[in-house]
Write a protein that holds these residues in place. Structure first.
Motif, PDB file in Angstrom:
ATOM      1  N   PRO A 441       1.369  -0.885  -0.293  1.00  0.00           N
ATOM      2  CA  PRO A 441       0.189  -0.101   0.144  1.00  0.00           C
ATOM      3  C   PRO A 441       1.265   1.229   0.119  1.00  0.00           C
ATOM      4  CG  PRO A 441      -0.226  -0.835   1.824  1.00  0.00           C
ATOM      5  CD  PRO A 441       0.797  -1.756   1.720  1.00  0.00           C
ATOM      6  N   SER A 442       2.101   1.486   0.389  1.00  0.00           N
ATOM      7  CA  SER A 442       2.462   2.196   0.460  1.00  0.00           C
ATOM      8  C   SER A 442       3.030   3.157  -1.001  1.00  0.00           C
ATOM      9  CB  SER A 442       4.269   2.316   1.340  1.00  0.00           C
ATOM     10  OG  SER A 442       5.336   1.903   0.867  1.00  0.00           O
ATOM     11  N   ARG A 443       3.866   2.345  -1.813  1.00  0.00           N
ATOM     12  CA  ARG A 443       3.833   2.475  -2.997  1.00  0.00           C
ATOM     13  C   ARG A 443       2.524   2.197  -4.231  1.00  0.00           C
ATOM     14  NH1 ARG A 443       8.692   3.246  -4.488  1.00  0.00           N
ATOM     15  NH2 ARG A 443       9.932   3.341  -2.742  1.00  0.00           N
ATOM     16  N   SER A 444       1.507   1.709  -3.521  1.00  0.00           N
ATOM     17  CA  SER A 444       0.250   1.802  -5.408  1.00  0.00           C
ATOM     18  C   SER A 444      -0.516   3.559  -4.376  1.00  0.00           C
ATOM     19  CB  SER A 444      -0.402   0.450  -4.466  1.00  0.00           C
ATOM     20  OG  SER A 444      -1.700   0.437  -4.927  1.00  0.00           O
ATOM     21  N   ILE A 445      -0.603   3.531  -5.253  1.00  0.00           N
ATOM     22  CA  ILE A 445      -2.239   4.535  -6.013  1.00  0.00           C
ATOM     23  C   ILE A 445      -3.279   3.745  -5.508  1.00  0.00           C
ATOM     24  CG2 ILE A 445      -1.087   5.897  -7.515  1.00  0.00           C
ATOM     25  CD1 ILE A 445      -3.342   4.360  -9.643  1.00  0.00           C
TER      26      ILE A 445
END
Length: 621
Positions: A441-445
């Motif tokens: 989740p930290s690297r996904s829109i």
């Protein structure tokens, strides 16, 4: 040579150039296998890549006088300023002097592949550097020759086989018929029409009308809307969906008969991929619908809607039929591209359906809760095409300026995910955008989070200028992306969306009859790019792509259908030999006619001279 270990032979052939490696393959089976070594060709792809050439020039500029370094940086923007062969030889020599760890580091930082991805680097090198070939499908330019009419394709789709390879090319024509071409046969058969429906089938103009009336009415109907994403092929069911004005036609490709016609309230502007049993998503100028082919068309007693970006209303009288239990009403026209992601992927906080178009935000829906909007992602660009690759987006900050492959890069490559790719226009320029959809989740829109593109670690690339004119289509091609713009250019870039690989303008190639294309500033454009290897995450995919088969089918603005290949000969357009023979025969007839005319004129001149001589003799002269 036979007594030497393969490791020694591989080290020896590593000093050979690509043309020498190709020639070595014909010596023996052992050398054929060694000359196709995947690591060798991967290294060659890396050494000749634009990113590595730029890095070498930057290192060279750092050791130069500041004035010379400024000249070198200025030359970076000039095409052809640095000869490829000379630069590669210098780069190879410098790499040999570098340490083993440094070479591995540079290669790992450049490597566009992911941990689960298998790449044939020999084929990849061909795609990157071999000469291209342009072939044209039968009738894409000359029509069907009946009454010497020119029939243009008004769309295109590919029927894939069980391995995810292109088998047939299917296209509606402006006369309302459907044509099917062989896209996988031998060199002599490929590109030929193998089936064709009656005129007026898609326009619903039957034999009760005379031919001229049926043809004129069909042409007016088929060319009125001009939607690009108007064809969707279900390779499993061997069915095709064709959007004509506000009618969705479902066609059996085995019999070329219309199974059903479903009307929608407004002209259809986009169709998603058709993949049974997933419902088809249909976009019109003002609405978005789900079309389930398993359910017969019916008008529900009550309509569920959600108005995006506007005030909800209570009257939906403008909706007529073809609504299967709910739809989305748009406050701005119109949806131009619809992308389906597989429901079986690792959850990334996003829905299964993405919609882009003339509005400046992506729309995201979860099919289970349709027509409820899951969320939006602001782009700012007006989008014309959406696609995806089944790997997360890796931004440049994880690759560049690193003395060794970072743990974050290795972790990002091993994390499941997808890259959402969008092409369109922003402030008059071509815009290419990439967004990461990852289980991290930290690297996904996440469209349900309005702050998603404001997070410092979110991986996305927004509104990047990729061309001086609007981008019309984008598609994955091997380890690269390819897009087409409004000036007839096709441009290949790395998966970072910015590093240049190669370029082609279809107006620079010879036209099918051998004549040169029109002068610069006027010519054809590529409206749609169709890879011959299934690019869809939901469709069957070839595990091993035969050499020379991973090509691109294009649909041009003039309604022509062509195939862009690499390293091989173009297939000859069917009927071209007959046309050339007919032209030669016509020229011969004209030559004989001119000879007869010349003989007749000479005979008349001689007869006139003889009469003058007889007249003069009468006077004793």
């Amino acid at each position: 040579m036979k007594t030497l270990p393969d490791e020694i032979l591989l080290h020896i052939i590593s000093y050979l150039s690509p043309p020498e490696l190709v020639g070595l393959q014909y010596v023996s089976r052992q050398l054929w296998s060694l000359a196709r070594d995947n690591n060798t060709w991967k290294r060659l792809c890396f050494e000749r890549s634009e990113g590595e050439k730029r890095r070498r020039r930057q290192e060279l500029a750092a050791d130069l006088d500041p004035r010379l370094a400024e000249l070198l940086r200025a030359a970076e923007s000039l095409p052809g300023a640095f000869p490829t062969d000379r630069h590669v030889s210098i780069a190879g020599e410098e790499l040999q002097r570098d340490g083993v760890r440094r070479k591995k580091t540079l290669l790992a930082n450049w490597d566009p592949t992911y941990s689960s991805e298998k790449v044939n680097w020999y084929q990849d090198y061909i795609h990157r550097h071999a000469p291209h070939s342009m072939s044209w499908f039968q009738s894409a330019r000359h029509g069907h020759q009946d009454d010497n009419l020119h029939h243009e394709a008004t769309g295109a789709g590919i029927l894939f086989d069980g391995d995810g390879m292109a088998d047939k090319l299917v296209a509606p024509l402006e006369d309302g018929s459907i044509s099917i071409w062989d896209a996988s046969g031998s060199q002599e058969r490929r590109g030929r029409i193998i089936a064709r429906s009656p005129v007026g089938l898609l326009a619903n103009r039957g034999s009760d009308l005379d031919y001229e009336t049926r043809l004129k009415q069909s042409q007016a109907i088929m060319t009125e809307t001009g939607a690009v994403e108007c064809v969707s092929i279900d390779s499993r069911q061997k069915k095709a969906f064709f959007a004509v004005q506000n009618i969705l036609n479902e066609v059996d490709l085995d019999t070329l008969r219309v199974i059903s016609r479903t009307p929608y309230p407004f002209p259809i502007t986009a169709l998603s991929e058709a993949h049974h049993p997933t419902p088809l998503t249909v976009g019109t100028n003002w609405t978005i619908h789900l079309h389930d082919t398993r359910k017969p068309p019916s008008l529900p007693p009550e309509t569920r809607t959600e108005l995006i970006g506007g005030t909800p209303g209570t009257s939906y009288s403008r909706l007529e039929t073809g609504d299967f239990g709910g739809h989305v009403s748009l406050s701005q026209p119109g949806a131009l591209s619809i992308l389906h992601l597989p429901t079986t992927r690792d959850w990334d906080g996003n829905g299964d359906i993405w919609v882009g178009g003339r509005f400046t935000s992506f729309l995201n829906f979860d099919r289970r809760y349709f027509p409820r909007l899951r969320g939006t992602v602001h782009s700012g660009a007006r989008l014309s095409c959406l696609t995806a690759i089944p790997y997360p987006f890796i931004p440049n900050d994880l690759r560049l300026n690193s003395p060794y492959p970072s743990s974050a890069l290795l972790r990002a490559k091993s994390t499941p995910g997808y890259t959402l790719i969008a092409a369109g226009e922003y402030k008059g320029k071509g815009s290419l955008e990439l967004y990461s959809l990852s289980s991290d989740p930290s690297r996904s829109i996440n469209p349900s989070d309005t702050r998603t593109t404001k997070k410092s670690h979110t991986c996305y690339q927004n509104r990047q200028t990729a061309s001086s004119s609007k981008l019309l289509s984008v598609a994955p091609h091997g380890t690269r992306l390819v897009f087409a713009d409004g000036e007839g250019n096709m441009k290949w870039v790395e998966r970072d969306g910015s590093t240049f690989v190669r370029k082609l303008n279809i107006n620079d190639t010879a036209t099918p009859n051998g004549a040169m294309a029109p002068e610069e500033g006027w010519g054809e454009i590529v409206q749609k790019i169709l890879p011959t290897v299934s690019p869809s995450p939901s469709s069957p995919r070839a595990t091993t792509v035969p050499l020379g088969e991973d090509n691109l089918i294009i649909w041009t603005g003039d309604g022509r259908l062509g195939l862009v290949g690499f390293g091989g000969e173009a297939f000859r357009e069917a009927g071209q030999d007959e046309l050339e023979e007919a032209a030669m025969e016509h020229d011969a007839r004209e030559t004989r006619a001119r000879e007869r005319e010349y003989g007749t004129e000479m005979r008349r001149a001689l007869e006139h001279q003889a009469r003058e001589l007889r007249w003069l003799r009468g006077y004793g002269l």
